[in-house]
Structures are given as structure tokens and as C-alpha cells.
Scaffold this active site. Structure first.
Site, PDB file in Angstrom:
ATOM      1  CB  CYS A 186       3.353  -0.683  -1.439  1.00 32.95           C
ATOM      2  SG  CYS A 186       1.791  -1.621  -0.966  1.00 32.95           S
TER       3      CYS A 186
ATOM      4  CG  HIS B 120       8.400  -3.439  -0.343  1.00 30.91           C
ATOM      5  ND1 HIS B 120       7.784  -2.046  -0.246  1.00 30.91           N
ATOM      6  CD2 HIS B 120       7.285  -4.006  -0.806  1.00 30.91           C
ATOM      7  CE1 HIS B 120       6.731  -1.932  -0.252  1.00 30.91           C
ATOM      8  NE2 HIS B 120       6.315  -3.198  -0.669  1.00 30.91           N
TER       9      HIS B 120
ATOM     10  CD  GLU C 130      12.669  -5.736  -0.430  1.00 28.25           C
ATOM     11  OE1 GLU C 130      12.011  -6.341   0.288  1.00 28.25           O
ATOM     12  OE2 GLU C 130      13.416  -4.819  -0.357  1.00 28.25           O
TER      13      GLU C 130
ATOM     14  CE  LYS D 166       6.287  -1.809   4.074  1.00 25.43           C
ATOM     15  NZ  LYS D 166       7.938  -1.658   3.350  1.00 25.43           N
TER      16      LYS D 166
ATOM     17  CG  HIS E 174       3.065  -2.109   4.209  1.00 28.71           C
ATOM     18  ND1 HIS E 174       3.062  -0.634   3.520  1.00 28.71           N
ATOM     19  CD2 HIS E 174       3.145  -3.016   3.166  1.00 28.71           C
ATOM     20  CE1 HIS E 174       3.487  -1.050   2.196  1.00 28.71           C
ATOM     21  NE2 HIS E 174       3.296  -2.015   1.874  1.00 28.71           N
TER      22      HIS E 174
ATOM     23  CG  PHE F  73      -0.418  -4.675  -4.480  1.00 29.62           C
ATOM     24  CD1 PHE F  73       0.447  -5.579  -4.302  1.00 29.62           C
ATOM     25  CD2 PHE F  73      -1.674  -4.929  -3.714  1.00 29.62           C
ATOM     26  CE1 PHE F  73       0.240  -6.634  -3.349  1.00 29.62           C
ATOM     27  CE2 PHE F  73      -1.938  -5.803  -2.956  1.00 29.62           C
ATOM     28  CZ  PHE F  73      -1.007  -6.622  -2.681  1.00 29.62           C
TER      29      PHE F  73
END
Lengths: 402, 89
Positions: free
Chosen positions: A162, A294, A305, A326, A331, A390
Site C-alpha cells: 500500500c 492513509h 495513524e 479512500k 483503496h 503491510f
């Protein structure tokens, strides 16, 4: 030090087939998330996503080209063409040996993998299309952009899940700073909204079946999207000398690793990336007016976050705006940071902050101004764009008003 | 049937937790056994495969979805119910 500016932007994503359409949707707070229209959708338990709609590949590419272009490559080529047109650069003519392309993608040609596996496993065929390998490889999009525009400098692809796009754009900026190129096309592309691509994500149990509601107390997961955005990054004097319109300055970039968990985010790792981007840009925390989060809409990301932002910004965390687009475009995985940079440029150039839509209830663990549901007018001097992947890889870009 | 389901659930949890079945008490929570979120997701996958059922579980909202994971006994009971519902047993 050599400075890096943005002189062109292009995109195709669920919100629109151009930058202007995309920004209009963000201003309106329009979500492109809806029922998935793909083969075998009935066998999925997650049946929503943000697809690029009304897209007919044959309107843009010849049959020969489409034999070589996976959907993620098509998106990258269309975004790059729009960005270069805006930049006014003479490519494919000119000093193209001093220009390159770095694109992020997590999955590469996922649709090509999917179709080829179907052919040999499901349909029992013993033959696949001869171009399967050059279609599916992660660097196919960057390769075709390089070929289409005769870019002969450094080019490669980046795959950090990501954070792929943010790593790609950060590295492109560093290469211009370091004198390895004058112009870099940078961004990312992803197209994994096919049966296998969604099935894989379903298994992880982090997907919402209703909507992407970042920072909202009732959020229940992420929603996948697809698409691309590509930018023209250019050395400042190079852009100024030719009289190019400058959209924003890429002021700083930082990347960190959590070294902790393959999927769970780390507050400390994210905070170090945020602080690192500020330091690299020479910006004080108080100069940041907006952060494109994010903001995946998972329980873990949004909580972590917000805590990281609070750690880095202190009291200013309560004054800055932070939103997750998003909620509108989904995403885009390896392409997401690139599309989200459009919201950052809109904030700097137009003074419009894209909202977090689908927001219904405050979460005490996300106590920031998330610009809920409605876009807001505000003048900002500098912004950050977050990506936390990730693998525990964090990449934060800092942009400043041109 | 019910005892078989319960036994199999305990075996799946034991394998994920790298423990002997005898070390797992019904009142243990997944956390008590050292199961993190990934191990829990993998346990539920193993349960779905073993019994041929769909388990409504979202890692973002583990308390929702009508599948009680507060203890191993609760998980076993929820699996028994899902097997009965989904197999029409």
C-alpha cells in the site's frame, strides 16, 4: 540543493478519467464505491468496490497494444499522457536520456494472472496467450510509459504493497535531487478488482461489506479500488527556465520500517516517517495545514495513524486537517498514494480540502479534524501524504505551495 | 455430533496456539492462549474448512457479526450453531 517541483498531473481512477473530473468529485464529496461488476461476483462475500466505470480500452488502444497491456498498464499510460500534456515537455523529443519513470504497483498484472490461471486450471486448457509474462510483470507499466515517451534515463517499478506509490514518488524526487535526472514521471497504478484479487483480500477479514468509513466510530474495514495517477516531477531550475507552470513543490520525503509485524501497523514507525518528512522538507509541524491520511477505514490503521499524528504534532494535531479520500475512491493499494497526491495538490493550489465521506460518529481514538463529509475551503502552505504498508513500511511525502 | 464439533474446535485452536489440547480450558480467551489477530483469522479459516461453513467474522469489529469469540467454549458453541444452521442438521 536541487529542488523538485511538479509540472504535470494525470489520472484515471474510480472518481474520474482525468484530474479535473477527479477533483470535481472530491470537492463534491462523491463516493465511487458500489456493487462490483466482475465475473463470478456472486461467489464473493465482499461484493463492493470502487471500479473505473465507463472505460472502454479499445477507445484508447489498438488490438496489438491491448495484447501487451494489462489493465494496470493501460491506466498508467493514460495517466502519464495527461500529465505530460499538462507539463508542456517535448517528449518523445528533447533530452529524454535525462528523464525516467518510477511507478508503484503492488500486484502488477493481477488480471492477467487471474485469466491465465482460469484458462489452465479451471478450463483445463494447456496453452496461454504468448504475452502473459510481459503483460503481468510489475515493471510492465513503467516499461510501456518509457517506450511511449522515449524516456531513456533511470526507470523501474516499486512494490511495497500500500506504500508503493509513495515510495515510487519519493525515490523519483530523490533521484532528481541527486542529479541523476532532470525529469521523472512518478506515481502508481493498480488493477486487482478481479475474482482472484478480491478473493485474496476477503481471506484477511479486514474488508467492509458496506462502505469505507475512515475514522468513524462505526467503521468496519477497507474497500478496494483501482486506477492510476502519474505526475511529472522536474528539477526546479529546469522547470523555471522553460516557463512551466508549477503545481507544487515536492519538499520532503521519509521512509521508515516498523520491523515488527507483517500486517499490524506501528504508531512509532508511522510517527518516525511523519517526523522524517518534516525534517527532510525543513518544515516545522505548525506549517502543515493538511494531511492526506492513509485512512484505510480499518480499526487498527485509523487508530494508530491518529496516535502517530498526535505524537508528532502535539497541540497542532488538533488544528490541522486530516482526511481520507479512500472513502470516495477506495483503496487503490499500490496506486493509492498517487491518486491521493491529487487531493494534496488541490489543497495547495485551490484551497479546497477533500473530505472524509461516509463519516457518521466520532471515535474517541481518532480525535482529529477529519473534514467529515463536506469539502472545506482553507488556505494551506504545506501538506503531508501518508502511506503505511503491510510489511511495516511507511512512506510520507511533504509538499509545499509553489 | 456436538462433542465431535467441540473436540475438533479445541484441536484447531491448540494447533494455532502451539499447545496440547489438554492445556486449553473452555474459559480461556484467544488472547489467554497467545493467539494474535492473524492467528485468530487463521483459526477461523481452519474452522470454516473443517466444517464446510461460513463464519461471519470481521477483524475490524470482532465483537459484531454474531460470532462470539470471548472464550474457546463460546467459539465452540457458535460453531455448533453455524453447523446446525448451514448444514440444516
Amino acid at each position: 540543493m536541487r529542488r523538485v517541483v511538479i509540472t504535470g498531473a494525470g489520472t484515471i481512477n474510480p472518481l474520474g478519467h482525468s484530474v479535473s473530473e477527479t477533483l470535481a468529485a472530491m470537492r463534491a464529496g462523491r463516493s465511487a464505491i458500489g456493487p462490483l461488476e466482475i465475473r463470478d461476483a456472486g461467489r464473493l462475500s465482499v461484493r463492493i468496490g470502487a471500479q473505473v466505470r465507463d472505460y472502454v480500452a479499445e477507445e484508447h488502444f489498438s488490438r496489438q497494444q491491448l495484447g501487451l497491456y494489462d489493465r494496470f498498464t493501460q491506466f498508467a499510460l493514460l495517466a502519464a499522457a495527461e500529465a505530460l500534456a499538462q507539463s508542456g515537455l517535448p517528449f518523445p523529443d528533447g533530452r529524454t536520456e535525462r528523464a525516467g519513470v518510477v511507478l508503484g504497483t503492488a500486484g502488477g498484472g493481477v488480471g492477467t494472472w487471474d485469466e491465465s490461471y482460469r484458462a489452465v486450471y479451471e478450463e483445463g486448457r494447456n496453452r496461454v496467450h504468448p504475452f502473459v509474462v510481459p503483460r503481468l510483470m510489475n515493471n510492465a507499466a513503467a516499461g510501456h510509459v518509457s517506450m511511449r515517451w522515449n524516456l531513456k534515463g533511470p526507470s523501474f517499478s516499486v512494490a511495497t504493497a500500500c506504500a508503493s506509490s509513495n515510495h515510487a514518488m519519493g525515490l523519483a524526487a530523490q533521484m532528481i535531487r541527486a542529479g541523476q535526472a532532470e525529469v521523472m514521471l512518478a506515481g502508481g497504478s493498480e488493477a486487482m478488482l478481479c475474482f482472484g484479487g478480491i478473493k485474496a483480500w476477503e481471506g484477511l477479514r479486514v474488508m467492509s461489506r458496506q462502505a469505507c468509513r475512515p475514522f468513524s466510530a462505526d467503521r468496519d474495514g477497507m474497500v478496494q479500488g483501482e486506477g492510476a495517477a502519474v505526475f511529472v516531477f522536474e528539477e526546479y531550475e529546469h522547470a523555471r527556465t522553460r516557463g512551466a507552470e508549477i503545481l507544487a513543490e515536492v519538499a520532503g520525503f521519509a521512509m521508515t520500517s516498523d520491523a515488527a509485524d507483517i500486517v499490524m501497523p506501528s504508531r512509532e514507525g508511522a510517527a518516525r516517517a511523519l517526523a522524517g518528512a518534516l525534517a527532510d522538507a525543513g518544515l516545522a509541524p505548525e506549517q502543515i495545514g493538511y494531511i492526506n491520511a492513509h485512512g484505510t477505514g480499518t480499526a487498527a490503521n485509523d487508530r494508530t495513524e491518529c496516535a502517530a499524528v498526535a505524537d508528532v504534532f502535539g497541540a497542532h494535531a488538533g488544528r490541522l486537517m486530516i482526511s481520507s479520500t479512500k472513502s470516495m475512491h477506495g483503496h487503490l493499494i499500490g496506486g493509492t498514494g498517487a491518486v491521493e497526491l491529487l487531493a494534496c495538490i488541490m489543497a495547495l493550489r485551490e484551497g479546497v480540502i477533500a473530505p472524509t465521506v461516509g463519516y457518521r460518529a466520532p471515535d474517541p481514538e481518532c480525535p482529529l479534524d477529519v473534514v467529515p463529509n463536506t469539502a472545506r475551503e482553507a488556505r494551506v502552505e504545506a501538506v503531508l501524504s501518508n502511506a503505511f504498508a503491510f510489511g511495516g513500511f511507511n512512506a510520507v511525502l511533504a509538499l509545499r505551495r509553489a | 455430533m456436538s462433542d465431535d464439533i467441540r473436540k475438533k474446535v479445541f484441536e484447531i485452536i491448540a494447533e494455532q496456539a502451539v499447545l496440547e489440547v489438554s492445556e486449553i480450558a473452555p474459559e480461556h480467551s484467544p488472547q489467554d492462549l497467545g493467539l494474535d489477530s492473524l492467528a485468530l483469522v487463521e483459526s477461523i479459516f481452519a474452522i470454516e474448512e473443517a466444517f464446510g461453513i461460513e463464519v461471519p467474522f470481521n477483524a475490524n469489529a470482532p465483537q459484531q457479526g454474531d460470532f462470539d469469540i470471548s472464550s474457546i467454549a463460546a467459539i465452540a458453541a457458535a460453531v455448533e450453531r453455524l453447523v446446525a444452521e448451514q448444514r440444516g442438521a
